[in-house]
Design an enzyme around this catalytic site. Structure first.
Site, PDB file in Angstrom:
ATOM      1  N   GLY A 293       0.820  -1.211   0.000  1.00 31.78           N
ATOM      2  CA  GLY A 293       0.000   0.000   0.000  1.00 31.78           C
ATOM      3  C   GLY A 293       0.853   1.261   0.000  1.00 31.78           C
ATOM      4  O   GLY A 293       0.535   2.255  -0.645  1.00 31.78           O
ATOM      5  N   THR A 294       1.951   1.213   0.727  1.00 32.65           N
ATOM      6  CA  THR A 294       2.847   2.374   0.797  1.00 32.65           C
ATOM      7  C   THR A 294       3.354   2.736  -0.595  1.00 32.65           C
ATOM      8  O   THR A 294       3.320   3.908  -1.006  1.00 32.65           O
ATOM      9  CB  THR A 294       4.047   2.048   1.727  1.00 32.65           C
ATOM     10  OG1 THR A 294       3.529   1.793   3.035  1.00 32.65           O
ATOM     11  CG2 THR A 294       5.044   3.174   1.775  1.00 32.65           C
TER      12      THR A 294
ATOM     13  N   SER B 234      -3.607  -3.371  -0.562  1.00 37.01           N
ATOM     14  CA  SER B 234      -2.461  -4.084  -0.002  1.00 37.01           C
ATOM     15  C   SER B 234      -2.909  -5.465   0.450  1.00 37.01           C
ATOM     16  O   SER B 234      -3.786  -5.595   1.313  1.00 37.01           O
ATOM     17  CB  SER B 234      -1.907  -3.291   1.181  1.00 37.01           C
ATOM     18  OG  SER B 234      -0.824  -3.979   1.737  1.00 37.01           O
ATOM     19  N   ALA B 235      -2.284  -6.499  -0.133  1.00 39.21           N
ATOM     20  CA  ALA B 235      -2.743  -7.875   0.057  1.00 39.21           C
ATOM     21  C   ALA B 235      -2.789  -8.330   1.519  1.00 39.21           C
ATOM     22  O   ALA B 235      -3.690  -9.051   1.925  1.00 39.21           O
ATOM     23  CB  ALA B 235      -1.828  -8.806  -0.735  1.00 39.21           C
ATOM     24  N   HIS B 236      -1.824  -7.866   2.318  1.00 35.47           N
ATOM     25  CA  HIS B 236      -1.747  -8.428   3.678  1.00 35.47           C
ATOM     26  C   HIS B 236      -2.854  -7.923   4.601  1.00 35.47           C
ATOM     27  O   HIS B 236      -2.992  -8.391   5.720  1.00 35.47           O
ATOM     28  CB  HIS B 236      -0.356  -8.194   4.297  1.00 35.47           C
ATOM     29  CG  HIS B 236      -0.045  -6.796   4.712  1.00 35.47           C
ATOM     30  ND1 HIS B 236      -0.142  -6.374   6.014  1.00 35.47           N
ATOM     31  CD2 HIS B 236       0.368  -5.711   4.011  1.00 35.47           C
ATOM     32  CE1 HIS B 236       0.225  -5.103   6.098  1.00 35.47           C
ATOM     33  NE2 HIS B 236       0.529  -4.673   4.888  1.00 35.47           N
TER      34      HIS B 236
ATOM     35  N   GLN C 254      -7.518  -0.001   3.765  1.00 34.04           N
ATOM     36  CA  GLN C 254      -8.329  -0.672   4.796  1.00 34.04           C
ATOM     37  C   GLN C 254      -9.736  -1.004   4.283  1.00 34.04           C
ATOM     38  O   GLN C 254     -10.494  -1.688   4.971  1.00 34.04           O
ATOM     39  CB  GLN C 254      -8.442   0.198   6.056  1.00 34.04           C
ATOM     40  CG  GLN C 254      -7.125   0.405   6.798  1.00 34.04           C
ATOM     41  CD  GLN C 254      -6.628  -0.850   7.521  1.00 34.04           C
ATOM     42  OE1 GLN C 254      -7.372  -1.830   7.704  1.00 34.04           O
ATOM     43  NE2 GLN C 254      -5.379  -0.832   7.933  1.00 34.04           N
TER      44      GLN C 254
ATOM     45  N   ASN D 273      -7.257   3.957   9.256  1.00 33.74           N
ATOM     46  CA  ASN D 273      -6.707   2.726   9.821  1.00 33.74           C
ATOM     47  C   ASN D 273      -6.633   2.739  11.347  1.00 33.74           C
ATOM     48  O   ASN D 273      -6.589   1.691  11.977  1.00 33.74           O
ATOM     49  CB  ASN D 273      -5.318   2.437   9.240  1.00 33.74           C
ATOM     50  CG  ASN D 273      -4.378   3.604   9.353  1.00 33.74           C
ATOM     51  OD1 ASN D 273      -4.654   4.693   8.843  1.00 33.74           O
ATOM     52  ND2 ASN D 273      -3.281   3.422  10.044  1.00 33.74           N
TER      53      ASN D 273
ATOM     54  N   THR E  24      10.786  -7.749 -12.042  1.00 38.91           N
ATOM     55  CA  THR E  24      10.078  -9.026 -12.220  1.00 38.91           C
ATOM     56  C   THR E  24       8.923  -9.109 -11.228  1.00 38.91           C
ATOM     57  O   THR E  24       9.086  -8.830 -10.043  1.00 38.91           O
ATOM     58  CB  THR E  24      11.058 -10.210 -12.039  1.00 38.91           C
ATOM     59  OG1 THR E  24      12.098 -10.042 -13.001  1.00 38.91           O
ATOM     60  CG2 THR E  24      10.374 -11.539 -12.242  1.00 38.91           C
TER      61      THR E  24
ATOM     62  N   CYS F 228       7.888   3.039  19.778  1.00 31.85           N
ATOM     63  CA  CYS F 228       8.993   3.982  19.923  1.00 31.85           C
ATOM     64  C   CYS F 228      10.111   3.283  20.683  1.00 31.85           C
ATOM     65  O   CYS F 228       9.930   2.184  21.182  1.00 31.85           O
ATOM     66  CB  CYS F 228       8.559   5.297  20.547  1.00 31.85           C
ATOM     67  SG  CYS F 228       8.036   5.216  22.237  1.00 31.85           S
TER      68      CYS F 228
HETATM   69  N1  PLP Z   1      -2.720   3.009   4.035  1.00 35.30           N
HETATM   70  C1  PLP Z   1      -3.415   2.563   5.076  1.00 35.30           C
HETATM   71  C2  PLP Z   1      -4.745   3.162   5.353  1.00 35.30           C
HETATM   72  C3  PLP Z   1      -2.922   1.546   5.892  1.00 35.30           C
HETATM   73  O1  PLP Z   1      -3.630   1.109   6.933  1.00 35.30           O
HETATM   74  C4  PLP Z   1      -1.657   1.000   5.591  1.00 35.30           C
HETATM   75  C5  PLP Z   1      -1.072  -0.037   6.468  1.00 35.30           C
HETATM   76  O2  PLP Z   1      -1.329  -0.071   7.649  1.00 35.30           O
HETATM   77  C6  PLP Z   1      -0.967   1.489   4.470  1.00 35.30           C
HETATM   78  C7  PLP Z   1      -1.533   2.487   3.714  1.00 35.30           C
HETATM   79  C8  PLP Z   1       0.365   0.930   4.088  1.00 35.30           C
HETATM   80  O3  PLP Z   1       0.209  -0.344   3.543  1.00 35.30           O
HETATM   81  P1  PLP Z   1       1.431  -1.369   3.506  1.00 35.30           P
HETATM   82  O4  PLP Z   1       1.619  -1.900   4.879  1.00 35.30           O
HETATM   83  O5  PLP Z   1       1.000  -2.426   2.543  1.00 35.30           O
HETATM   84  O6  PLP Z   1       2.606  -0.619   3.011  1.00 35.30           O
END
Ligand code: PLP
Length: 380
Positions: free
Chosen positions: A73-74, A202-204, A182, A154, A240, A329
């Protein structure tokens, strides 16, 4: 006897569903060609990827040429925000201060290095935006603008109606990015009939392995290459492909939508039961999650402050419960999230996010109440 741990941190990440594990182990054996190779093994891998792209496109009702696979997702959100500025002429972004850090940090970078003007909407104590304020800002100048507002927060689970924000953005000629990380698997999408230009997944977060994601880019927008190299992902994102990750992500997504109603209703039941028990046992708790328009998988609870309340997540962990209490932290404790700091100005107490999966049980929620009673006894 060792007690079974309870995992209520599914907004952070989810375990693989047994069906996804099975799918992976079968695919792992048969699918090893490089999708860019022209021989039979390569062609099999290429058609495997395209078949799964088609599956995701069908679920989201978009075209396959609008989907690009990424690593997470990032990456998807970075890709969208940086492309919007570098190749789509965006000079101004309207957002909030409660977006995920991958968006917030990218806004800061774009502001610093690309002179992008960032404007933030106010949010209320439950993370809700005011559409009138958005409209006022959209009306106020003719600079090419991107609205970037996450669909499901999130931390606190508050939701934005992407139809509504999309129509407003379109009305004033702005592009619209929704971080749907989310939401994917937990909300329905009809992208051909929604005025959204970019979404991310994001798959996870939906029971598939980490390391795979996607981005939807409306066919009217043409991104420039984001990672340079080979011709993968239509020359936009070289490297790839994560074949197994893509397959498992698509497979998990189909499972999520095939069982959608049943799963959502289980989540709603769990959340309602848990909240009702919490309110009865601990009447002085506050809720950072709105009662309406919030994700059924997230309940963010504000515990009153007491001596050592910062260590509540650690105490719960020791008792066998996994939750999220902010970001890690260096002290081993957790610091308040930027989201909670933005919606609560009193800086009192400790926010804990409980996030569920459909396979959690009512009995587990009852056990969590007992764990809380033990940890909070005489303290609140
Ligand atoms: N955006 C949201 C709303 C999320 O909750 C998260 C992960 O917690 C991300 C982006 C980032 O996703 P990833 O962990 O796949 O990089």
């Amino acid at each position: 006897m060792i007690k079974k741990r309870i995992y209520f941190d599914h907004a952070a990440t989810t375990p693989l569903l047994p069906e996804v594990r099975q799918f992976l182990s079968e695919t792992m054996e048969s699918m090893y060609g490089n999708p860019s190779s022209t021989h039979a093994e390569g062609r099999a891998s290429r058609s495997f990827i395209e078949e799964h792209r088609k599956n995701i496109a069908t679920i989201l009702n978009c075209s396959t040429s609008e989907l690009y696979f990424t690593s997470c997702g990032t990456e998807s959100n970075n890709f969208v925000l940086k492309s919007a500025v570098s190749s789509m002429g965006i000079k101004r972004i309207i957002s909030t201060r409660i977006e995920h850090s991958c968006n917030m940090q990218t806004f800061d970078w774009l502001h610093k290095h690309k002179q992008t003007n960032i404007e933030y909407l106010k949010v209320d104590d439950k993370g809700r935006i005011d559409l009138n304020q958005l409209e006022t800002l959209l009306k106020s100048n003719g600079t090419p603008t991107l609205v970037s507002l996450m669909q499901v927060n999130n931390e606190i689970g508050s939701c934005i109606d992407i139809q509504e924000v999309g129509s407003l953005s379109k009305q004033y000629g702005a592009l619209y990015h929704s971080d749907t990380v989310q939401g994917i698997g937990f909300a329905k999408y009809d992208l051909k009939n929604t005025n959204v230009d970019f979404i991310s997944g994001s798959a996870h977060k939906f029971y598939a392995p980490k390391g795979s994601g996607f981005v939807y880019i409306n066919h009217q927008q043409k991104p420039e290459p984001f990672i340079h190299g080979g011709a993968q992902e239509r020359n936009v994102r070289a490297g790839t492909e994560n074949l197994l990750g893509i397959g498992a992500m698509s497979f998990a997504l189909k499972l999520c939508y095939d069982t959608y109603e049943e799963r959502m209703s289980k989540l709603e039941t769990l959340k309602a039961h848990f909240k009702q028990r919490l309110s009865t046992e601990f009447p002085n708790l506050e809720y950072n999650t709105p009662s309406e328009n919030s994700s059924p998988k997230i309940l963010n609870v504000q515990f009153p402050s007491f001596e050592g309340s910062e260590l509540l997540p650690l105490m719960l962990d020791i008792e066998g419960l996994s939750i999220s209490g902010g970001s890690a932290c260096t002290s081993g404790a957790e610091k308040a999230s930027h989201v909670i700091s933005e919606i609560r100005h009193d800086h009192k107490g400790k926010a804990i996010r409980f996030s569920f999966a459909h396979f959690n049980t009512l009995d587990e929620t009852d056990q969590v109440i007992e764990i809380l009673k033990k940890c909070l006894s005489g303290k609140i």
